[in-house]
Write a protein that holds these residues in place. Sequence first.
Motif, PDB file in Angstrom:
ATOM      1  N   VAL A  21      -1.265   1.809  10.920  1.00  0.00           N
ATOM      2  CA  VAL A  21      -0.538   1.947  12.213  1.00  0.00           C
ATOM      3  C   VAL A  21      -1.192   2.661  13.558  1.00  0.00           C
ATOM      4  CG1 VAL A  21       1.557   3.442  12.864  1.00  0.00           C
ATOM      5  CG2 VAL A  21       1.506   2.222  10.536  1.00  0.00           C
ATOM      6  N   ALA A  22      -2.037   3.467  13.346  1.00  0.00           N
ATOM      7  CA  ALA A  22      -2.663   3.700  14.401  1.00  0.00           C
ATOM      8  C   ALA A  22      -3.591   2.947  15.103  1.00  0.00           C
ATOM      9  CB  ALA A  22      -3.593   5.077  14.153  1.00  0.00           C
ATOM     10  N   LEU A  63       0.847  -1.267  -0.118  1.00  0.00           N
ATOM     11  CA  LEU A  63       0.023  -0.027   0.024  1.00  0.00           C
ATOM     12  C   LEU A  63       0.928   1.337   0.138  1.00  0.00           C
ATOM     13  CD1 LEU A  63      -2.930   0.717   0.091  1.00  0.00           C
ATOM     14  CD2 LEU A  63      -2.819   0.676   2.508  1.00  0.00           C
ATOM     15  N   PHE A  64       2.039   1.054   0.811  1.00  0.00           N
ATOM     16  CA  PHE A  64       2.925   2.500   0.819  1.00  0.00           C
ATOM     17  C   PHE A  64       3.660   2.521  -0.695  1.00  0.00           C
ATOM     18  CE2 PHE A  64       6.601   4.856   2.009  1.00  0.00           C
ATOM     19  CZ  PHE A  64       6.048   5.766   2.724  1.00  0.00           C
ATOM     20  N   THR A  65       3.950   1.639  -1.153  1.00  0.00           N
ATOM     21  CA  THR A  65       4.513   1.595  -2.260  1.00  0.00           C
ATOM     22  C   THR A  65       3.676   1.957  -3.358  1.00  0.00           C
ATOM     23  OG1 THR A  65       5.889  -0.449  -1.728  1.00  0.00           O
ATOM     24  CG2 THR A  65       5.907   0.154  -4.267  1.00  0.00           C
ATOM     25  N   ALA A 123      -3.038   7.430   3.679  1.00  0.00           N
ATOM     26  CA  ALA A 123      -3.899   7.540   4.917  1.00  0.00           C
ATOM     27  C   ALA A 123      -4.413   6.112   5.381  1.00  0.00           C
ATOM     28  CB  ALA A 123      -5.286   8.188   4.449  1.00  0.00           C
ATOM     29  N   LEU A 124      -4.607   5.361   4.791  1.00  0.00           N
ATOM     30  CA  LEU A 124      -4.879   3.972   5.031  1.00  0.00           C
ATOM     31  C   LEU A 124      -3.731   3.168   5.940  1.00  0.00           C
ATOM     32  CD1 LEU A 124      -6.622   2.488   1.934  1.00  0.00           C
ATOM     33  CD2 LEU A 124      -7.760   2.883   4.175  1.00  0.00           C
ATOM     34  N   ALA A 135      -2.746   8.539  -4.116  1.00  0.00           N
ATOM     35  CA  ALA A 135      -1.554   8.450  -3.308  1.00  0.00           C
ATOM     36  C   ALA A 135      -1.818   8.995  -1.961  1.00  0.00           C
ATOM     37  CB  ALA A 135      -0.469   9.293  -3.741  1.00  0.00           C
ATOM     38  N   TYR A 136      -2.662   9.838  -1.739  1.00  0.00           N
ATOM     39  CA  TYR A 136      -3.016  10.063  -0.720  1.00  0.00           C
ATOM     40  C   TYR A 136      -3.810   9.255   0.147  1.00  0.00           C
ATOM     41  CZ  TYR A 136      -0.943  14.939  -1.503  1.00  0.00           C
ATOM     42  OH  TYR A 136       0.092  15.663  -1.974  1.00  0.00           O
ATOM     43  N   ALA A 137      -4.806   8.747  -0.400  1.00  0.00           N
ATOM     44  CA  ALA A 137      -5.524   7.485   0.268  1.00  0.00           C
ATOM     45  C   ALA A 137      -4.648   6.522   0.671  1.00  0.00           C
ATOM     46  CB  ALA A 137      -6.715   7.152  -0.753  1.00  0.00           C
TER      47      ALA A 137
END
Length: 79
Positions: free
Chosen positions: A70-71, A25-27, A64-65, A59-61
């Motif tokens: 992590v939270a 997801l980060f990639t 955010a996910l 990308a921002y989505a």
Amino acid sequence: MHINWEALGSVFGVSLAVTVGLVGLFTLGIVGLTKREAAASGAGNTGTTGNTVMARTGAYACFALCAAAVAYGIFLIVA
């Protein structure tokens, strides 16, 4: 001493799947920002086309996910 191998394997499998998912997801977020930068640096492009807006939003989505996951992990540890 008794080790519950089934539970250990389950924890390992879930941890591996979540780790691979978050990295993927980060990639995708990084690739989305890269596509936006590449499109914006094109000849005379101001970076406001539909494709760049979609890439930036996607990308921002993704980021955010990742932050939400992590939270949630921190919440599980602290609670």
